[in-house]
Design an enzyme around this catalytic site. Structure first.
Site, PDB file in Angstrom:
ATOM      1  N   HIS A  16       2.020  -7.784  -5.460  1.00  0.00           N
ATOM      2  CA  HIS A  16       2.943  -7.755  -6.603  1.00  0.00           C
ATOM      3  C   HIS A  16       2.648  -9.027  -7.373  1.00  0.00           C
ATOM      4  O   HIS A  16       2.761 -10.125  -6.800  1.00  0.00           O
ATOM      5  CB  HIS A  16       4.392  -7.694  -6.092  1.00  0.00           C
ATOM      6  N   CYS A  70       7.052  -2.799  -0.965  1.00  0.00           N
ATOM      7  CA  CYS A  70       6.613  -4.041  -1.616  1.00  0.00           C
ATOM      8  C   CYS A  70       7.683  -5.095  -1.343  1.00  0.00           C
ATOM      9  O   CYS A  70       8.833  -4.943  -1.765  1.00  0.00           O
ATOM     10  CB  CYS A  70       6.424  -3.842  -3.118  1.00  0.00           C
ATOM     11  N   HIS A  92       2.247 -18.814  -8.636  1.00  0.00           N
ATOM     12  CA  HIS A  92       2.736 -19.939  -7.841  1.00  0.00           C
ATOM     13  C   HIS A  92       2.930 -21.139  -8.765  1.00  0.00           C
ATOM     14  O   HIS A  92       2.023 -21.476  -9.538  1.00  0.00           O
ATOM     15  CB  HIS A  92       1.709 -20.344  -6.777  1.00  0.00           C
ATOM     16  N   HIS A 127       2.237 -12.357  -8.988  1.00  0.00           N
ATOM     17  CA  HIS A 127       3.073 -13.551  -8.876  1.00  0.00           C
ATOM     18  C   HIS A 127       2.276 -14.776  -9.287  1.00  0.00           C
ATOM     19  O   HIS A 127       1.059 -14.840  -9.108  1.00  0.00           O
ATOM     20  CB  HIS A 127       3.631 -13.730  -7.459  1.00  0.00           C
TER      21      HIS A 127
END
Ligand code: AMP
Ligand code: ZN
Length: 113
Positions: A97, A4, A101, A99
């Site tokens: 994974h 990852c 933005h 996330h």
């Protein structure tokens, strides 16, 4: 999590430009920015996507959102910003994974999709 890239960034095995870090989360500048300011905020715990959020790990998501205003302000986003989280193939999630933005630094497009 093996293989990852974001877990490797957290571990320092892949370099990144850090925007914020504490014991639970890490924030860094996107390598291919889509706005003048483009930061990714991730949990240090590997969660694959929004689909992987549940009762036992949702506290980290709350913590991410508690930190986002300060991360955005520290990055100079005084006139607003957009938060995006792509989940799964239809949303073109490219890194599995979780996330978020942070996008800003200009007047963003009014269309989101
Ligand atoms: P998504 O397409 O929503 O999964 O977003 C993944 C984001 O990770 C993209 O905007 C990529 O530009 C960004 N990205 C991929 N590798 C790196 C890296 N090594 N450092 C910083 N950002 C990265
Ligand atoms: Zn990971």
């Amino acid at each position: 999590m093996d293989n990852c890239i974001f877990c490797k960034i957290i571990a320092g095995d892949i370099p990144s430009k850090k925007a914020y870090e504490d014991d639970k989360i890490f924030a860094f500048y996107d390598i291919a920015p889509q706005a003048p300011v483009h930061i990714l905020v991730i949990p240090k715990e590997h969660i694959a996507s929004v689909d992987g959020i549940n009762d036992s790990n949702s506290g980290i998501v709350a913590h991410i959102f508690e930190c986002i205003p300060r991360i955005a302000a520290d990055a100079g986003l005084t006139n607003g910003f957009r938060i995006v989280s792509n989940c799964g193939d239809d949303a073109c999630q490219s890194v599995k994974h979780l996330h978020f933005h942070i996008l800003g630094g200009k007047q963003l497009n009014g269309e989101m999709a």
